[in-house]
Design a protein around this motif. Structure first.
Motif, mmCIF file in Angstrom:
data_model
loop_
_atom_site.group_PDB
_atom_site.id
_atom_site.type_symbol
_atom_site.label_atom_id
_atom_site.label_comp_id
_atom_site.label_asym_id
_atom_site.label_seq_id
_atom_site.Cartn_x
_atom_site.Cartn_y
_atom_site.Cartn_z
ATOM 1 N N UNK A 29 0.820 -1.216 0.000
ATOM 2 C CA UNK A 29 0.000 0.000 0.000
ATOM 3 C C UNK A 29 0.849 1.259 0.000
ATOM 4 N N UNK A 30 0.395 2.250 -0.757
ATOM 5 C CA UNK A 30 1.050 3.555 -0.778
ATOM 6 C C UNK A 30 -0.019 4.638 -0.745
ATOM 7 N N UNK A 31 0.277 5.737 -0.025
ATOM 8 C CA UNK A 31 -0.696 6.820 0.122
ATOM 9 C C UNK A 31 -0.438 7.985 -0.830
ATOM 10 N N UNK A 32 0.685 7.959 -1.548
ATOM 11 C CA UNK A 32 0.975 9.029 -2.500
ATOM 12 C C UNK A 32 1.778 8.460 -3.663
ATOM 13 N N UNK A 33 1.932 9.264 -4.703
ATOM 14 C CA UNK A 33 2.572 8.785 -5.915
ATOM 15 C C UNK A 33 4.042 8.448 -5.752
ATOM 16 N N UNK A 34 4.757 9.239 -4.980
ATOM 17 C CA UNK A 34 6.190 8.975 -4.817
ATOM 18 C C UNK A 34 6.427 7.662 -4.067
ATOM 19 N N UNK A 35 5.637 7.436 -3.023
ATOM 20 C CA UNK A 35 5.756 6.180 -2.282
ATOM 21 C C UNK A 35 5.367 5.009 -3.184
ATOM 22 N N UNK A 36 4.359 5.222 -4.025
ATOM 23 C CA UNK A 36 3.944 4.177 -4.951
ATOM 24 C C UNK A 36 5.049 3.810 -5.921
ATOM 25 N N UNK A 37 5.747 4.813 -6.442
ATOM 26 C CA UNK A 37 6.843 4.555 -7.369
ATOM 27 C C UNK A 37 7.974 3.812 -6.672
ATOM 28 N N UNK A 38 8.277 4.207 -5.438
ATOM 29 C CA UNK A 38 9.326 3.524 -4.676
ATOM 30 C C UNK A 38 8.972 2.052 -4.467
ATOM 31 N N UNK A 39 7.721 1.777 -4.052
ATOM 32 C CA UNK A 39 7.310 0.390 -3.815
ATOM 33 C C UNK A 39 7.314 -0.417 -5.108
ATOM 34 N N UNK A 40 6.948 0.218 -6.209
ATOM 35 C CA UNK A 40 6.965 -0.491 -7.487
ATOM 36 C C UNK A 40 8.369 -0.940 -7.836
ATOM 37 N N UNK A 41 9.354 -0.092 -7.532
ATOM 38 C CA UNK A 41 10.743 -0.434 -7.828
ATOM 39 C C UNK A 41 11.277 -1.493 -6.871
ATOM 40 N N UNK A 42 10.774 -1.492 -5.626
ATOM 41 C CA UNK A 42 11.290 -2.406 -4.611
ATOM 42 C C UNK A 42 10.629 -3.779 -4.643
ATOM 43 N N UNK A 43 9.340 -3.845 -4.984
ATOM 44 C CA UNK A 43 8.595 -5.096 -4.829
ATOM 45 C C UNK A 43 8.270 -5.803 -6.135
ATOM 46 N N UNK A 44 8.442 -5.143 -7.278
ATOM 47 C CA UNK A 44 8.137 -5.744 -8.585
ATOM 48 C C UNK A 44 6.746 -6.370 -8.604
ATOM 49 N N UNK A 45 5.685 -5.565 -8.496
ATOM 50 C CA UNK A 45 4.329 -6.112 -8.457
ATOM 51 C C UNK A 45 3.910 -6.722 -9.788
ATOM 52 N N UNK A 46 2.868 -7.546 -9.723
ATOM 53 C CA UNK A 46 2.316 -8.147 -10.935
ATOM 54 C C UNK A 46 1.245 -7.262 -11.562
ATOM 55 N N UNK A 47 0.689 -6.343 -10.774
ATOM 56 C CA UNK A 47 -0.329 -5.420 -11.271
ATOM 57 C C UNK A 47 -0.351 -4.216 -10.330
ATOM 58 N N UNK A 48 -0.755 -3.057 -10.852
ATOM 59 C CA UNK A 48 -0.842 -1.849 -10.031
ATOM 60 C C UNK A 48 -2.240 -1.254 -10.134
ATOM 61 N N UNK A 49 -2.768 -0.803 -8.985
ATOM 62 C CA UNK A 49 -4.036 -0.080 -8.927
ATOM 63 C C UNK A 49 -3.698 1.345 -8.510
ATOM 64 N N UNK A 50 -4.000 2.312 -9.351
ATOM 65 C CA UNK A 50 -3.531 3.681 -9.142
ATOM 66 C C UNK A 50 -4.689 4.662 -9.169
#
Length: 228
Positions: A29-50
């Motif tokens: 979970x991320x509450x803002x766009x920057x945190x979302x981008x960081x988590x995307x780079x760290x966790x390699x998700x299979x899908x994103x809900x934005x």
């Protein structure tokens, strides 16, 4: 499967994350766009809900950044904006699907499953390997027409391998899909679950659905029914 959920409404985010986890998803979970981008780079998700209306970095900016790093990552926009112009703008920015708030959680979960299947090259809701059939949306596995009872960890590991059939998946990658980030991980767990899956999916030792490639990882080796 692992999902990234970027939504600044805390109540909605936690409620949706809870429903997704209950359906078998791992959710970051991320509450803002920057945190979302960081988590995307760290966790390699299979899908994103934005969500589009995010602080720090807008949803559109986040999608553009995600598309720059991972062009194959499926993205579903979740927003209160219901004008058709906003939908078109979101899709042109690189999103694969679009849902307007309020929405039915069951529909969102079904769309996420479909996005992940299509990204893996599977258009049909049932993955048929002849003796073995796999239905991700219902989390159902059948062997010779009979249901196979799997634990949540066993199912999660099998789903990841099946959706990447023919590809080599490392042990480290599988561990990421078995455990949440803050869980104490055991490097031997993958071997244990692979052994259990082999016994449940291939009790007679004739199908050999999961191959071990020493020093590299594992591969789901069955080919689709009717495939080459």
């Amino acid at each position: 499967m692992r999902a990234l959920l970027v939504e600044d409404d805390e109540t909605l985010r936690h409620g949706l994350a809870t429903a997704m986890r209950a359906a078998g998803w791992q959710v970051d979970e991320a509450a803002d766009g920057r945190e979302g981008l960081y988590l995307a780079e760290e966790t390699a998700p299979d899908v994103a809900v934005v969500d589009l209306g995010l602080p720090q970095m807008s949803g559109m900016e986040l999608i553009a950044a995600l598309r720059g790093d991972r062009r194959d990552l499926p993205v579903l926009i979740l927003t209160a904006r219901d004008r058709w112009q906003d939908k078109v703008a979101g899709l042109k920015a690189g999103a694969d699907d679009y849902m307007v708030k309020p929405f039915h959680t069951e529909e969102l979960l079904a769309r996420l499953e479909a996005l992940v299947r299509r990204a893996a090259g599977w258009a049909q809701p049932v993955l048929d390997f002849g003796a073995l059939r796999f239905e991700p949306a219902a989390q159902r596995v059948e062997l010779h027409g009979a249901p196979v009872e799997l634990t949540s960890f066993e199912y999660r590991l099998l789903e990841y391998l099946v959706l990447r059939a023919g590809q080599v998946v490392s042990r480290a990658e599988l561990i990421d899909r078995l455990y949440d980030q803050d869980f104490d991980r055991d490097s031997n767990t993958v071997e244990v679950f692979v052994g259990r899956l082999r016994r449940k999916l291939d009790p007679e030792g004739t199908l050999k659905p999961i191959e071990t490639l020493r020093g590299r990882g594992y591969r789901f080796a069955l080919t689709p029914a009717g495939g080459s």
